[in-house]
Design a protein around this motif. Structure first.
Motif, PDB file in Angstrom:
ATOM      1  N   ALA A 283       0.875 -45.518  42.598  1.00  0.00           N
ATOM      2  CA  ALA A 283      -0.076 -46.550  42.176  1.00  0.00           C
ATOM      3  C   ALA A 283      -1.092 -46.870  43.272  1.00  0.00           C
ATOM      4  CB  ALA A 283       0.659 -47.803  41.761  1.00  0.00           C
ATOM      5  N   GLN A 289      -6.106 -45.416  41.951  1.00  0.00           N
ATOM      6  CA  GLN A 289      -6.966 -46.564  42.224  1.00  0.00           C
ATOM      7  C   GLN A 289      -8.389 -46.346  41.728  1.00  0.00           C
ATOM      8  OE1 GLN A 289      -6.301 -49.616  43.121  1.00  0.00           O
ATOM      9  NE2 GLN A 289      -4.122 -49.154  43.282  1.00  0.00           N
ATOM     10  N   GLU A 293      -7.907 -47.490  37.947  1.00  0.00           N
ATOM     11  CA  GLU A 293      -8.144 -48.917  38.145  1.00  0.00           C
ATOM     12  C   GLU A 293      -9.630 -49.260  38.251  1.00  0.00           C
ATOM     13  OE1 GLU A 293      -5.235 -51.373  38.551  1.00  0.00           O
ATOM     14  OE2 GLU A 293      -4.731 -49.690  37.245  1.00  0.00           O
ATOM     15  N   TYR A 299      -5.663 -43.514  31.465  1.00  0.00           N
ATOM     16  CA  TYR A 299      -4.452 -44.324  31.425  1.00  0.00           C
ATOM     17  C   TYR A 299      -3.499 -43.804  32.496  1.00  0.00           C
ATOM     18  CZ  TYR A 299      -0.374 -46.775  29.733  1.00  0.00           C
ATOM     19  OH  TYR A 299       0.723 -47.583  29.658  1.00  0.00           O
ATOM     20  N   GLU A 319     -10.281 -40.401  28.192  1.00  0.00           N
ATOM     21  CA  GLU A 319     -11.062 -40.412  26.957  1.00  0.00           C
ATOM     22  C   GLU A 319     -11.948 -39.174  26.969  1.00  0.00           C
ATOM     23  OE1 GLU A 319     -13.083 -43.940  25.574  1.00  0.00           O
ATOM     24  OE2 GLU A 319     -11.579 -45.121  26.646  1.00  0.00           O
TER      25      GLU A 319
ATOM     26  N   ASP B  84       1.464 -53.447  42.267  1.00  0.00           N
ATOM     27  CA  ASP B  84       0.878 -52.689  43.387  1.00  0.00           C
ATOM     28  C   ASP B  84       1.528 -53.105  44.705  1.00  0.00           C
ATOM     29  OD1 ASP B  84      -0.778 -51.658  41.515  1.00  0.00           O
ATOM     30  OD2 ASP B  84      -2.586 -52.715  42.159  1.00  0.00           O
ATOM     31  N   MET B  87       4.930 -51.501  44.955  1.00  0.00           N
ATOM     32  CA  MET B  87       4.827 -50.052  45.158  1.00  0.00           C
ATOM     33  C   MET B  87       4.391 -49.742  46.588  1.00  0.00           C
ATOM     34  SD  MET B  87       5.575 -48.633  42.167  1.00  0.00           S
ATOM     35  CE  MET B  87       4.777 -47.543  41.041  1.00  0.00           C
ATOM     36  N   MET B 146      -1.394 -45.672  21.681  1.00  0.00           N
ATOM     37  CA  MET B 146      -0.625 -44.562  22.244  1.00  0.00           C
ATOM     38  C   MET B 146       0.706 -44.416  21.500  1.00  0.00           C
ATOM     39  SD  MET B 146       0.141 -44.038  26.283  1.00  0.00           S
ATOM     40  CE  MET B 146       1.688 -44.907  26.406  1.00  0.00           C
TER      41      MET B 146
END
Lengths: 416, 422
Positions: A283, A289, A293, A299, A319, B84, B87, B146
């Protein structure tokens, strides 16, 4: 934990992992042969047929009864691709005897049964049983066809196939349907004899107080040593980036980018691992990031490093009409690392990600076996502690230096 | 702390109910480097109607609030995201929502207490604004889409649709794009204040810890809260028949997937653990790898692998689920029905019964291989009022006569459904 490796014969090793972390003991036999288009399908089918019957337990029903009787011992057979080798894997897991309601010697039963599966299969007139071969051929066909069901997995497989076209690593571990039809019970048995005579054989016992070494050595009396051939073919000739686009009914596009690392740096595999973690490890990585993000283009966004192949695969679910923007953002991240645009914090969080997963290896029996096997197959040996130490020693400069020798090889896009 | 143990598998658990009502369960394991913590609230997608304890107000909420709340918990007032933060500490952090609970967790080898600081901080400090709630609606709408593409999830939802007419278990955990559009910060705070009260929560930790010391560390990090009364959940009446027998949907998978369900007419009874064990024995006798039926289906290419066999239950629903992949699910359905009736009429075979019993025992013991599994199991079982060790300890009391009774009372033809995704 104590790990001991013994050479039983040339090309045949016994690995003993003494650990008290588990309620179970795990036994495994790995047979490794060069991954080749001509034999990949046979080997996959072989694995499935061997689980159907041994000379002593001739049907699945008898095998299942035996396993249930052993407090639900579980067996698992499969094929894997490890670099340019195809590895046939057989597992048997049993409860550690100290947790049984009544005393019983499960370890000996377990290793006997596992050795039977591999070395004492059901043979009729110098062939495998036709009925089993036919039914497993159908099953394998369905497995190969189902490759397309999981679009995420499928796009990665396809990118690898394109990047390593004509090379061993470009083959699918289950082989292909065209070859499947050509195999019969006789040719399959011939292939079996060849595998048993030539494969690199590794036997693993993981658990507490197992004591089955004698049984294993006795059973291997009539198996000869062999010269083992571990193939490594990492040359890629393509000078230009390959662009592959494929269409399928998907709502989300799958972008996979294959990177090739060409480096002479000492410890470059450890540097590559840190590089990969900074790029797309978790992450906090640059891909997650920025692609997810910041730009909201995907996704999922990340990358994984295939150690034996010196390759990194970037994977994003995006997409479909944002393809260009996503590709551009990904390329920016690669450039960024080359230009040293990452922080000491990025280095630390990358190392933490890798070392914490290294520290977890001994907490799962099959993961631990896989780790030691991977080390053995690659001809290097690092204990978990040494591995962690080497990761921690990687410097910022080394990452920048390495990044100059990383190139995009293949861009694969699955869209509607 | 109260000590419970299982001598057979040599494991212990320490349980404490704190003054503010929070239940803490600590399962020490000194031979592992991994640590796992999970903090759950007894609030899931089925809890969409309830009475607020201090005001007595009856509240109905839009579908998908529990899951929405889970998403929003990570966002902090200072602009950081707790996921975050966790992590970056090298921890493997996550959260999930089920039908009957929501949980926040992480797994690690190092930095446990730094992680504990963050976990206990974010779960106790919600921050919802009009703006951040609106933004989340788009993200969750993406997630719902999804799942619309996910054959396995569609299969499960359709099985619930077959089994129940009214029960909220048939509602998608994430809700619908329409239902979540009605969610406001006010709804979220109301649910948070009701269900995230310590008395409605269980915190479970497994790893190499001294239980007393760890308990003190947890207490130090708790925000003081007034005690609260019991939450009354309003569920529809128990259903006495299925909604419809069959559901089929085309989604373009290479081999169809199926799920067969049995609605259990009797909800959570006193001897639920015993009943659960009996059902697992029966499912394995009917469709396990050594069963006649499995052999027949495998030999005919109708099954490629043992189906997944499961018993799901809560205060408001209970059902058996049998699922797998097959080119001919309807044959499995009719053959299973026949086999159940054959077992009812001719009784269970002694040798087969004893053998499967041994197998199930081994399965239960194997559950104790991973700290993650252990912690999750103790928490989820606690919400159901179960002590997890009972599965090992009550095992010997399950005899053939009892299992036969469970077969007769639970496996009824008229309570059977099938859903298929092509």
């Amino acid at each position: 934990m104590k790990y001991i490796k013994k050479d039983l014969k040339e090309g045949i090793k016994l690995h003993l992992i003494n650990t008290n972390k588990f309620k179970t003991n795990l036994f495994a036999i790995y047979l490794a042969v060069p991954l080749e288009k001509e034999t990949a399908t046979s080997n996959a089918l072989l694995t499935a047929v061997l689980k159907r019957g041994t000379a002593n337990l001739q049907s699945q029903e008898l095998i299942s009864k035996k396993l249930e009787e052993m407090y639900g011992a579980s067996s698992d057979f499969g094929v894997d691709k490890n670099g340019d080798m195809q590895v046939i894997k057989f597992y048997l897991e049993t409860i550690n005897e100290q947790f049984l309601p009544e005393k019983e010697n499960l370890n000996v039963k377990a290793i006997d049964l596992l050795l039977d599966f591999v070395f004492n299969p059901l043979i009729e007139n110098d062939c495998f049983k036709k009925e089993y071969v036919d039914s497993e051929r159908n099953n394998l066909k369905q497995i190969i066809e189902a490759k397309k069901d999981n679009k995420i997995r499928y796009s990665l497989d396809r990118c690898i196939e394109e990047m390593y076209k004509g090379k061993p690593y470009g083959n699918y571990k289950y082989g292909c349907i065209e070859d499947l039809e050509k195999i019969d019970e006789k040719s399959l048995y011939d292939q079996y004899k060849k595998v048993i005579a030539e494969a690199k054989i590794d036997i693993f016992c993981s658990g507490e107080n197992i004591n089955v070494e004698e049984n294993i050595i006795n059973r291997l009396n009539n198996i000869n040593g062999r010269k083992v051939n571990v193939v490594v073919d990492n040359e890629l000739d393509s000078k230009e980036v390959k662009n592959i686009e494929e269409k399928m009914q998907v709502s989300q596009g799958k972008l996979v980018i294959g990177l090739k690392i060409d480096s002479n740096l000492e410890n470059h595999k450890f540097i590559s691992s840190v590089y990969n973690a900074i790029l797309g490890g978790g992450a906090n990585s640059k891909l997650f990031q920025n692609v997810r993000e910041k730009e909201g283009l995907a996704y999922s966004a990340g990358s994984n490093f295939v150690r034996v192949k010196d390759s990194i695969f970037i994977r994003c679910g995006i997409e479909i009409d944002k393809y260009n923007k996503a590709l551009e953002t990904i390329k920016e991240q690669l450039e960024d690392i080359k230009n040293g645009n990452f922080t000491e914090e990025d280095m630390n969080s990358a190392k933490k990600l890798i070392t914490s997963s290294m520290k977890s290896i001994a907490e799962e029996q099959d993961t631990e076996i896989t780790y030691y096997y991977g080390q053995d197959l690659s001809g290097e040996y690092n204990s978990l502690e040494e591995y962690i130490e080497k990761i921690n020693k990687v410097t910022r400069n080394e990452v920048v230096e390495l990044s100059k020798n990383i190139k995009i090889n293949t861009i694969y896009f699955l869209r509607d | 702390m109260k000590l419970i143990e299982s001598s057979l598998i040599k494991e212990k658990a320490y349980i404490e109910k704190l003054e503010n009502g929070l239940t803490v369960i600590i399962i020490p394991k000194n031979n592992t480097n991994k640590k796992y913590i999970i903090w759950g609230t007894h609030f899931g997608s089925i809890d969409n109607k309830f009475i607020v304890p201090d005001t007595g107000e009856e509240v109905s909420i839009p579908d998908g609030v529990a899951h929405f709340l889970e998403h929003k918990m990570f966002e902090q007032q200072n602009g950081t995201n707790s996921l975050d933060t966790l992590m970056a500490l090298g921890l493997d952090a996550n959260a999930y929502t089920t039908n009957d609970h929501t949980a926040y967790l992480f797994e690690c080898t190092d930095n446990f207490y730094e992680g504990l600081d963050e976990l206990m901080d974010y779960v106790q400090n919600p921050y919802f604004t009009d703006q951040n709630v609106e933004k989340e609606k788009n993200i969750i709408a993406q997630e719902i889409k999804m799942y619309d593409d996910d054959p396995a999830w569609q299969l499960y939802m359709r099985t619930m649709e077959c089994l129940y007419k009214e029960n909220p278990v048939k509602i998608d955990i994430a809700g619908t794009v329409e239902s979540i559009s009605k969610i406001t910060p006010d709804v979220l705070y109301k649910c948070y204040n009701t269900f995230y009260h310590p008395s409605n929560m269980v915190l479970t930790v497994c790893g190499d810890f001294n239980p007393e010391n760890l308990l003190e560390e947890i207490k130090k990090r708790l925000v003081k809260k007034e005690s609260a009364g019991e939450i009354k959940r309003l569920y529809p009446e128990k259903e006495n028949k299925i909604n419809k027998e069959m559901s089929e949907k085309k989604m373009g998978v290479s081999t169809p997937i199926f799920m067969i369900g049995y609605q259990d007419s009797e909800l959570q009874s006193k001897d639920i653990v015993k009943k659960h064990i009996a059902i697992e024995i029966l499912l394995n006798m009917l469709l396990g790898e050594s069963s006649d039926l499995y052999k027949e289906l495998y030999d005919n290419g109708i099954l490629l692998a043992k189906p997944d066999l499961e018993y799901e239950f809560s205060q408001t629903y209970a059902h058996i689920l049998i699922s797998g992949q097959s080119k001919d699910p309807k044959t499995i359905y009719s053959k299973l029905k026949e086999k159940v009736n054959e077992y009812k009429n001719s009784g269970l075979n002694d040798e087969h019964f004893e053998r499967i019993k041994k197998k199930i025992y081994g399965d239960y013991v194997t559950e104790y291989n991973s700290v993650a599994n252990i912690a999750r199991m103790f928490m989820a079982d606690k919400f159901k009022g179960i002590n997890s060790f009972d599965y090992i300890e009550e095992f010997k009391t399950v005899n053939k006569k009892y299992v036969q009774e469970v077969l007769n009372s639970v496996f009824k033809d008229e309570r059977m459904v099938i859903s298929i995704v092509y």
